[in-house]
Scaffold this motif. Sequence first.
Motif, mmCIF file in Angstrom:
data_model
loop_
_atom_site.group_PDB
_atom_site.id
_atom_site.type_symbol
_atom_site.label_atom_id
_atom_site.label_comp_id
_atom_site.label_asym_id
_atom_site.label_seq_id
_atom_site.Cartn_x
_atom_site.Cartn_y
_atom_site.Cartn_z
ATOM 1 N N GLY A 25 0.802 -1.219 0.000
ATOM 2 C CA GLY A 25 0.000 0.000 0.000
ATOM 3 C C GLY A 25 0.830 1.263 0.000
ATOM 4 N N SER A 152 -7.156 11.313 3.998
ATOM 5 C CA SER A 152 -6.810 10.843 5.339
ATOM 6 C C SER A 152 -5.465 11.436 5.751
ATOM 7 N N GLY A 193 -1.097 5.139 2.119
ATOM 8 C CA GLY A 193 -2.510 5.414 1.908
ATOM 9 C C GLY A 193 -3.168 4.621 0.816
ATOM 10 N N GLY A 195 -3.714 1.299 0.886
ATOM 11 C CA GLY A 195 -3.877 -0.002 1.522
ATOM 12 C C GLY A 195 -2.902 -0.225 2.654
ATOM 13 N N SER A 199 -1.827 4.131 7.140
ATOM 14 C CA SER A 199 -2.890 5.108 6.950
ATOM 15 C C SER A 199 -3.910 4.979 8.062
ATOM 16 N N THR A 201 -7.075 5.963 7.932
ATOM 17 C CA THR A 201 -8.256 5.441 7.253
ATOM 18 C C THR A 201 -7.892 5.254 5.793
ATOM 19 N N GLN A 202 -8.772 4.628 5.028
ATOM 20 C CA GLN A 202 -8.460 4.339 3.641
ATOM 21 C C GLN A 202 -9.342 5.146 2.695
#
Length: 460
Positions: A25, A152, A193, A195, A199, A201-202
């Motif tokens: 990710g 995010s 960010g 995956g 992060s 949140t996604q």
Amino acid sequence: MGRPSGAFERNTVVHIVPIDTPTLGDRSYLVHDGQEAFVVDPQRDIDRVLALAADAGVRITHVFETHLHNDYITGGFALAEATGAAYHVNAADLVTFARVPVSDGDVIAIGDRMRVTVLATPGHTFTHLSYALSADDREIAVFTGGSLLYGSVGRPDLLGPDHTHELVRLQYASAHRLADDLPETAGVYPTHGFGSFCSATQSGATAATLATEKATNPALIQAEQEFVDDILAGLDAWPAYYAHMATANSEGPAAPDLSEPEEADATQLRRRIADGEWVVDLRNRVAFAAGHVAGTLNFGLDGSFATYLGWLIPWGTPVTLLGETPEQVAQAQRELVRIGIDRPAAQATGSPADWAGEQPLASHPRATFAELRQVHHHRPVVVLDVRRSLEWKSAHLPDATHIPLHELPSRLAEVPDGEVWVHCAAGYRASIAASLLAAAGRQVVHIDDDFANAGPDTVH
């Protein structure tokens, strides 16, 4: 491997080439003006970066780190060594290698037209930096690392609970600094960010400008306390191997050895399994369930292979890789060196029959949630949910036992007696869990289905 960004090429001579690592990710960036180039946050396998630079006919003169990463081993030191580039790392970071220390406000000239300005953006870590890029005196992009992400921010809890509340407020302030100090037209280029568990949140976004982030990113549209509360409420477990990454990165990791591991025959594989080593079957979960060597573990290359293997394995345990082709083993090797698992103990290619020798293959059934409902009418079974805690709290089957996958190796004894029907959200994690349970001698059924099909009786 990477593609030039088209957002700014009409107005400048600068090319921004993302280098994606989707299994972790993350993104790295090669930035060039047709002659000289710099790289931001390179992954460990630097041959990808060198190949892109060679294809573009450019010379890498600078390498920038936004922070000492928690989710992968950096290739920055090795890339600088290979190219003679200046290696820029925050002056406040405690590292054991020679670097060009940088601090807030420093400006680095790259070629005749590019300038990089260092911006202190603490929050993901205390010493996190972002890098604003200008070309011909026009600010066109900012490389935000684990600070401002698409929709995010980077999570603030990776340095431990004692620092989380301070870091989340620093993260909010850093996001506003970027939004206030740079033009809205500037492109945003984060490292995390996509995956990554780094992060908070996604988001599904793959490109943005500061204007779009100012309109959509909670860090820029919420009041500070609302943002803090939402971020803290959304934090869940992060991979255990993260604990080793920053330490390794502070020591200047060398380029990885991707040469082929030694070949193991069936006798050697049985010995390694008996000795408690991890023998990992890289095939997809359907093939694994149909037939595999008893005691092997299924971490398929079709999912987040390195993330989950690195999360679950006792650090330092020897790993042997089983693939249908040499290419599968090579892919797995490449993914593992990115998280510091450098040399597989051995490897074998071919089919399960080749790996088992004269021994019979093991197998286990796959099922759907509809089949689970039918079974419940006839006989009792153990339902094991291996999703993470926030997923469980959102919805779960009322009679399920909950043990998150990352806790399962140390909690196998807590799985109730009986036939175990194991599920996750979509099937990948459940296959890992089924293989762990089967290796421990349990009778398992792998529910290879989407949790959305679990039925109307889920508890919310």
